[in-house]
Write a protein that holds these residues in place. Sequence first.
Motif, mmCIF file in Angstrom:
data_model
loop_
_atom_site.group_PDB
_atom_site.id
_atom_site.type_symbol
_atom_site.label_atom_id
_atom_site.label_comp_id
_atom_site.label_asym_id
_atom_site.label_seq_id
_atom_site.Cartn_x
_atom_site.Cartn_y
_atom_site.Cartn_z
ATOM 1 N N ILE A 37 0.812 -1.211 0.000
ATOM 2 C CA ILE A 37 0.000 0.000 0.000
ATOM 3 C C ILE A 37 0.849 1.267 0.000
ATOM 4 C CG2 ILE A 37 -1.818 1.286 1.225
ATOM 5 C CD1 ILE A 37 -2.767 -1.453 0.122
ATOM 6 N N CYS A 38 1.784 1.390 0.947
ATOM 7 C CA CYS A 38 2.518 2.655 1.116
ATOM 8 C C CYS A 38 3.987 2.594 0.688
ATOM 9 C CB CYS A 38 2.436 3.131 2.564
ATOM 10 S SG CYS A 38 3.421 2.149 3.733
ATOM 11 N N SER A 39 4.468 1.417 0.329
ATOM 12 C CA SER A 39 5.857 1.205 -0.115
ATOM 13 C C SER A 39 6.893 1.372 0.991
ATOM 14 C CB SER A 39 6.204 2.119 -1.298
ATOM 15 O OG SER A 39 5.361 1.829 -2.381
ATOM 16 N N LYS A 40 6.462 1.369 2.240
ATOM 17 C CA LYS A 40 7.400 1.391 3.367
ATOM 18 C C LYS A 40 8.146 0.060 3.400
ATOM 19 C CE LYS A 40 7.239 2.244 8.354
ATOM 20 N NZ LYS A 40 6.307 2.540 9.461
ATOM 21 N N VAL A 68 -3.595 -1.269 6.559
ATOM 22 C CA VAL A 68 -4.417 -2.453 6.825
ATOM 23 C C VAL A 68 -5.859 -2.178 6.402
ATOM 24 C CG1 VAL A 68 -5.309 -3.999 8.613
ATOM 25 C CG2 VAL A 68 -2.912 -3.268 8.673
ATOM 26 N N GLU A 69 -6.358 -1.002 6.740
ATOM 27 C CA GLU A 69 -7.725 -0.637 6.363
ATOM 28 C C GLU A 69 -7.875 -0.555 4.842
ATOM 29 O OE1 GLU A 69 -10.426 3.273 6.962
ATOM 30 O OE2 GLU A 69 -9.568 2.435 8.800
ATOM 31 N N GLU A 70 -6.897 0.036 4.175
ATOM 32 C CA GLU A 70 -6.939 0.150 2.712
ATOM 33 C C GLU A 70 -6.912 -1.235 2.055
ATOM 34 O OE1 GLU A 70 -6.948 2.000 -1.095
ATOM 35 O OE2 GLU A 70 -7.562 2.671 0.892
ATOM 36 N N TYR A 71 -6.067 -2.123 2.558
ATOM 37 C CA TYR A 71 -6.019 -3.489 2.021
ATOM 38 C C TYR A 71 -7.374 -4.172 2.196
ATOM 39 C CZ TYR A 71 -5.297 -8.447 1.658
ATOM 40 O OH TYR A 71 -5.440 -9.763 1.311
ATOM 41 N N ASN A 72 -7.956 -4.062 3.385
ATOM 42 C CA ASN A 72 -9.253 -4.694 3.647
ATOM 43 C C ASN A 72 -10.351 -4.085 2.776
ATOM 44 O OD1 ASN A 72 -8.361 -6.583 5.538
ATOM 45 N ND2 ASN A 72 -8.531 -5.112 7.200
ATOM 46 N N ARG A 73 -10.305 -2.779 2.562
ATOM 47 C CA ARG A 73 -11.299 -2.109 1.717
ATOM 48 C C ARG A 73 -11.189 -2.631 0.273
ATOM 49 N NH1 ARG A 73 -11.822 1.690 -1.826
ATOM 50 N NH2 ARG A 73 -9.639 2.298 -1.844
ATOM 51 N N LYS A 74 -9.972 -2.708 -0.247
ATOM 52 C CA LYS A 74 -9.771 -3.202 -1.611
ATOM 53 C C LYS A 74 -10.202 -4.656 -1.743
ATOM 54 C CE LYS A 74 -6.104 -0.099 -3.083
ATOM 55 N NZ LYS A 74 -4.707 0.014 -3.504
ATOM 56 N N GLU A 76 -12.556 -6.123 -0.035
ATOM 57 C CA GLU A 76 -14.015 -6.154 -0.044
ATOM 58 C C GLU A 76 -14.573 -5.754 -1.403
ATOM 59 O OE1 GLU A 76 -16.503 -7.136 2.119
ATOM 60 O OE2 GLU A 76 -14.822 -8.063 3.156
ATOM 61 N N LEU A 77 -13.944 -4.806 -2.074
ATOM 62 C CA LEU A 77 -14.413 -4.362 -3.384
ATOM 63 C C LEU A 77 -14.306 -5.464 -4.429
ATOM 64 C CD1 LEU A 77 -12.915 -0.751 -3.583
ATOM 65 C CD2 LEU A 77 -15.317 -1.389 -3.222
ATOM 66 N N LYS A 78 -13.348 -6.366 -4.252
ATOM 67 C CA LYS A 78 -13.146 -7.448 -5.216
ATOM 68 C C LYS A 78 -14.190 -8.545 -5.081
ATOM 69 C CE LYS A 78 -8.212 -6.844 -5.879
ATOM 70 N NZ LYS A 78 -6.893 -7.464 -5.757
ATOM 71 N N LYS A 79 -14.919 -8.574 -3.972
ATOM 72 C CA LYS A 79 -15.906 -9.638 -3.748
ATOM 73 C C LYS A 79 -17.125 -9.451 -4.626
ATOM 74 C CE LYS A 79 -14.710 -11.072 0.863
ATOM 75 N NZ LYS A 79 -15.119 -11.239 2.219
#
Length: 79
Positions: A37-40, A68-74, A76-79
């Motif tokens: 997500i952030c490339s850290k 973590v929230e962004e990963y979970n959001r993405k 969910e969108l794929k479902k």
Amino acid sequence: MKEKNKIPAVFKEDLKKLLQSINEMEPIENGERLCKICSKVISLENIQLIIPRQPNTFDFICDSPVCVEEYNRKKELKK
């Protein structure tokens, strides 16, 4: 009713063994893995999620709540 997913968890003390078993310990110790997500740079201290992609290929998410929230959001969108 929403389907439940099984989420395997790894205790902090077992993380090194897991990373060694998937041949990711050395790349992480060398700073070669980045948060998807952030490339850290991913380290043993900030690793939050390990996502299997293909055989022997993994994505990593750092421990930032935003990532973590962004990963979970993405996800969910794929479902």
